[in-house]
Motif scaffolding. Structure first.
Motif, mmCIF file in Angstrom:
data_model
loop_
_atom_site.group_PDB
_atom_site.id
_atom_site.type_symbol
_atom_site.label_atom_id
_atom_site.label_comp_id
_atom_site.label_asym_id
_atom_site.label_seq_id
_atom_site.Cartn_x
_atom_site.Cartn_y
_atom_site.Cartn_z
ATOM 1 N N THR B 17 -18.942 26.936 -5.330
ATOM 2 C CA THR B 17 -19.249 25.556 -4.935
ATOM 3 C C THR B 17 -18.896 25.308 -3.473
ATOM 4 O O THR B 17 -17.909 25.811 -2.958
ATOM 5 C CB THR B 17 -18.490 24.543 -5.814
ATOM 6 O OG1 THR B 17 -17.120 24.944 -5.900
ATOM 7 C CG2 THR B 17 -19.073 24.477 -7.205
ATOM 8 N N LEU B 18 -19.731 24.486 -2.830
ATOM 9 C CA LEU B 18 -19.522 24.117 -1.430
ATOM 10 C C LEU B 18 -19.380 22.604 -1.353
ATOM 11 O O LEU B 18 -20.099 21.874 -2.031
ATOM 12 C CB LEU B 18 -20.708 24.555 -0.568
ATOM 13 C CG LEU B 18 -20.885 26.055 -0.335
ATOM 14 C CD1 LEU B 18 -21.488 26.763 -1.530
ATOM 15 C CD2 LEU B 18 -21.739 26.296 0.881
ATOM 16 N N LEU B 122 -22.647 33.143 3.667
ATOM 17 C CA LEU B 122 -22.762 31.702 3.866
ATOM 18 C C LEU B 122 -23.816 31.465 4.942
ATOM 19 O O LEU B 122 -23.761 32.062 6.018
ATOM 20 C CB LEU B 122 -21.422 31.104 4.308
ATOM 21 C CG LEU B 122 -21.436 29.611 4.680
ATOM 22 C CD1 LEU B 122 -21.687 28.748 3.445
ATOM 23 C CD2 LEU B 122 -20.131 29.213 5.354
ATOM 24 N N LYS B 128 -27.019 21.678 6.713
ATOM 25 C CA LYS B 128 -27.284 22.106 5.326
ATOM 26 C C LYS B 128 -26.614 23.454 5.104
ATOM 27 O O LYS B 128 -26.501 24.258 6.030
ATOM 28 C CB LYS B 128 -28.796 22.227 5.094
ATOM 29 C CG LYS B 128 -29.540 20.929 5.313
ATOM 30 C CD LYS B 128 -30.895 20.896 4.626
ATOM 31 C CE LYS B 128 -31.828 22.038 5.034
ATOM 32 N NZ LYS B 128 -32.334 21.919 6.407
ATOM 33 N N TYR B 129 -26.186 23.710 3.862
ATOM 34 C CA TYR B 129 -25.404 24.928 3.643
ATOM 35 C C TYR B 129 -25.639 25.486 2.245
ATOM 36 O O TYR B 129 -25.899 24.734 1.295
ATOM 37 C CB TYR B 129 -23.912 24.642 3.837
ATOM 38 C CG TYR B 129 -23.483 23.301 3.293
ATOM 39 C CD1 TYR B 129 -23.424 22.191 4.144
ATOM 40 C CD2 TYR B 129 -23.141 23.128 1.957
ATOM 41 C CE1 TYR B 129 -23.049 20.949 3.660
ATOM 42 C CE2 TYR B 129 -22.769 21.884 1.472
ATOM 43 C CZ TYR B 129 -22.721 20.798 2.320
ATOM 44 O OH TYR B 129 -22.348 19.568 1.844
ATOM 45 N N GLU B 130 -25.580 26.810 2.126
ATOM 46 C CA GLU B 130 -25.666 27.458 0.822
ATOM 47 C C GLU B 130 -25.095 28.868 0.889
ATOM 48 O O GLU B 130 -25.041 29.483 1.956
ATOM 49 C CB GLU B 130 -27.125 27.513 0.344
ATOM 50 C CG GLU B 130 -28.056 28.256 1.272
ATOM 51 C CD GLU B 130 -29.463 28.427 0.710
ATOM 52 O OE1 GLU B 130 -29.636 28.355 -0.538
ATOM 53 O OE2 GLU B 130 -30.381 28.655 1.505
ATOM 54 N N ARG B 132 -25.694 32.687 -0.330
ATOM 55 C CA ARG B 132 -26.844 33.516 -0.718
ATOM 56 C C ARG B 132 -26.381 34.914 -1.068
ATOM 57 O O ARG B 132 -25.360 35.383 -0.574
ATOM 58 C CB ARG B 132 -27.824 33.603 0.446
ATOM 59 C CG ARG B 132 -28.565 32.321 0.764
ATOM 60 C CD ARG B 132 -29.507 32.603 1.909
ATOM 61 N NE ARG B 132 -30.458 31.533 2.143
ATOM 62 C CZ ARG B 132 -31.447 31.627 3.019
ATOM 63 N NH1 ARG B 132 -31.603 32.729 3.736
ATOM 64 N NH2 ARG B 132 -32.277 30.613 3.190
#
Lengths: 77, 609
Positions: B17-18, B122, B128-130, B132
């Protein structure tokens, strides 16, 4: 008397024959200031002076066989 | 907020989780950013006793309020975590292009906790962030990884990543950015590897907002003008030679670490000097974001045996992989440097560990069958080969990967590791540079020349020369410079510019420039006294972490060789480091007790109690 001189970085331009290290004849009792004058390094040029590996000022009296190093102010990381 | 982005990103790698979180303006003000922000979170949220490879270890990437604002050399970031090499905290610093891009992407810090079950990276793009998947390039080198990630994200993105060394938990693995820049020290790459975090990729658009645009621009122009003036008669020596100038500087005062610190001069020094490097291998200078200096070395080796290209070597690399190992083959040295960059390894610890192995072998303590081949002083091919083997933990590389101290201890002679807190010393023999000896011993991250680079005034004459052989007066100067460096590392600018243009260029390094730039960028309204106090606060907060982790005076040490064995030759002949005398005075000046523990009064004064 004979002393050995080593010029670093852009101070090489003051070397008499363009070689960065060389020997030079000075009057007995000469000091660092006399050497600087002899080489034609402008007094305003910021430099570090070593005589036999120890930081020195322009008043330091030189002796036969001394090694004098002139370096520019730099940094290292 | 201005200067600061006002946001940090929390990444829980265990749950995947971010979460973004506001940066408390009071915290930002009291700790500035970068290194200061890092220790604030580490002290608040982790137990200093945890195993550095456990999910409970936190890893923080933090930029400063001046990073990415176009302040000259505002191009730096810090990685803070608990080090697997030293067991202390570490703050590892790097420049290049990544830090500015990280700031532009919208955050002041990335705070990583936990451990991912599978390799991930990251990706942060304009706020925006995710996370992968990174499994399909786990195992790839730094160069390969960076190219793959630019392909998977955008060509303009900047990449910080680990190579095979970090993946294999080499204790001095680095986090590389922009391929050739390194957050190198203390094994930050190994912590990232232990979390299955392969890379951080960032991209941002638009300028970083500053508070007083006109005022900031004026300061910026003024500083750059001063720089041009100082260099009007000849190009900056740093641009001409890079940091490799340090070889001559140290050789000439007899403090060039040679043969695992057995000597202070080397008759072959010119084979690895700045001039030799420039004449044979330099292609062009390299610049970090918004830097007018250009100290980076774009180099190329054409000799087919050691062929390659990339960035480096820096002075520290030349000492560690060169003079310290009696290696006079500069082509091989540069090749080993390229390998360290590509596999993600700290060149200082790599070279110093090989030098230690050479001495152990020389003295008959390390049997040849363990190494798999001879390891004589100056064996250039072996140095190149073992840099590669260490990165992959192959053969004897698996032993080298533990670092010099653990290797020397294994073979019965820990005193032959030239370390403080198990981290390898830098390229200045402190017997001839006494202040740096104290700085090595009291650095929060173990031996480091950058947690107070006293060589500026002890070796290089900036602003003026102070006799490096004298220990008297050094404790006071070391404290002042350590506190200043704490500020510097928190603002996000580079030492090489800061030492002349962000501080008043006197020995007492008053942080005038920092104050002016910080206020124009953030509107925080700091006074000089507040900035000075902040530096002291950050340094003491780090000491608090260390105390909880079990550190005290008994760990503020230098190798026996440097404290007990007089320098055998050269201009520094006969000297030892006066560490005890300096420590006694230093602890008093710091307001710490005789055991090196900050007193309650000092902590209260700094708002840390």
């Amino acid at each position: 008397m004979k002393v050995h001189v080593h010029l670093f970085a852009y101070l090489v331009k003051y070397a008499p024959e363009g070689r960065s290290d060389f020997s030079i004849e000075l009057q007995p009792g000469a000091c660092v200031r006399d050497l600087i004058g002899h080489l034609g390094i402008p007094p305003a040029e910021k430099k570090i002076i070593l005589v036999n590996g120890r930081h020195s000022g322009e008043d330091t009296v030189l002796n036969e066989g001394d090694e004098i190093v002139f370096m520019t102010q730099v940094e290292g990381g | 907020m201005h200067g600061w982005r006002g946001r940090v990103l929390r990444i829980n790698l265990t749950t995947g989780t971010l979460k973004e979180e506001k940066l408390d303006p009071k915290v930002a003000r009291d700790y500035i950013g970068g290194r200061g922000l890092g220790i604030y979170y580490l002290n608040r949220e982790m137990d200093p006793l945890v195993d550095p490879f456990s999910p409970e270890n936190m890893m923080i990437m933090a930029v400063g309020p001046l990073t990415g604002t176009r302040a000259p050399t505002g191009s730096r970031y810090m990685i803070m975590t608990k080090s697997p090499l030293t067991g202390s905290l570490t703050c590892s610093n790097s420049g290049g292009k990544f830090p500015k891009e990280m700031k532009k992407s919208g955050f002041d810090a990335f705070i990583f906790t936990g451990r991912s079950e599978k390799p991930v990276y990251l990706w942060v793009d304009n706020g925006k962030y995710e996370l992968r998947p990174a499994g399909h390039f786990w195992g790839k080198t730094v160069n390969e990884t960076t190219d793959i990630l630019n392909g998977e994200t955008v060509p303009e993105a900047k990449v910080a990543c680990i190579g095979p060394a970090g993946e294999r938990l080499v204790l001095f693995a680095a986090v590389m950015n922009d391929k050739d820049r390194a957050a190198a020290r203390s094994g930050v790459g190994a912590v990232m590897g232990s979390k299955n975090l392969k890379a951080v990729v960032v991209h941002g658009q638009g300028d970083v907002p500053v508070y007083d645009e006109a005022g900031f621009k004026e300061l910026r122009t003024g500083a750059l003008h001063k720089f041009q003036e100082a260099n009007k008669n000849s190009p900056p020596v740093l641009r001409m030679y890079g940091t490799s100038y340090g070889v001559a500087s140290n050789q000439k005062i007899g403090t060039l670490p040679t043969k695992n610190f057995q000597q202070g001069t080397w008759e072959k020094w010119e084979k690895v000097s700045a001039q030799t490097m420039v004449d044979n291998f330099l292609e062009k200078p390299k610049y970090c974001s918004d830097c007018p200096i250009g100290c980076g070395r774009g180099t190329r080796v054409k000799d087919p045996e050691f062929e390659g290209e990339g960035e480096g070597p820096e002075y520290e690399t030349i000492y560690a992989l060169g003079t310290d190992c009696l290696n006079d083959n500069l082509a091989a040295l540069i090749k080993a440097n390229y390998i360290c960059n590509d596999l993600g390894i700290d060149t200082i610890s790599m070279g110093s560990t090989i030098a230690c192995a050479m001495e152990l072998y020389d003295r008959g303590y390390l049997p040849e069958k363990d190494i798999g081949q001879p390891l004589k002083w100056g064996d250039a091919k072996a140095i190149v080969e073992f840099a590669r083997k260490t990165g992959y933990r192959e053969g004897f590389g698996d032993v080298l990967a533990q670092g010099s101290y653990r290797m020397a201890e294994r073979y019965g002679h820990p005193e032959l590791a030239m370390v403080s807190k198990k981290q390898d010393l830098a390229g200045y023999d402190p017997r001839g540079v006494q202040g740096l000896g104290l700085a090595y011993a009291t650095s929060p991250i173990g031996a480091s020349h950058m947690r107070a680079q006293t060589a500026y005034f002890e070796v290089f004459g900036v602003p003026t020369i102070v006799d490096p052989q004298k220990w008297e007066g050094k404790p006071r100067l070391v404290k002042i410079h350590q506190d200043m460096a704490s500020v510097l590392d928190s603002t996000g600018v580079c030492y090489f510019f800061a030492i002349r243009y962000y501080v008043r260029p006197v020995l007492e390094v008053t942080p005038e420039g920092f104050c002016n730039f910080l206020n124009a960028a953030t509107g925080a309204g700091y006074t000089i006294e507040e900035v000075e106090k902040t530096g002291e606060r950050i340094f003491n907060a780090e000491r608090q972490f260390m105390v909880k982790a079990g550190f005290s005076r008994k760990d503020d040490t230098l190798p026996d060789r440097l404290v007990k064995d007089p320098m055998p030759e050269g201009p520094a002949k006969g000297l030892v480091v006066h560490l005890d005398e300096m420590l006694n005075e230093y602890y008093k000046l710091r307001g710490w007790d005789k055991n090196g523990i900050p007193t309650k009064e000092k902590l209260k004064e700094l708002g840390l109690a």
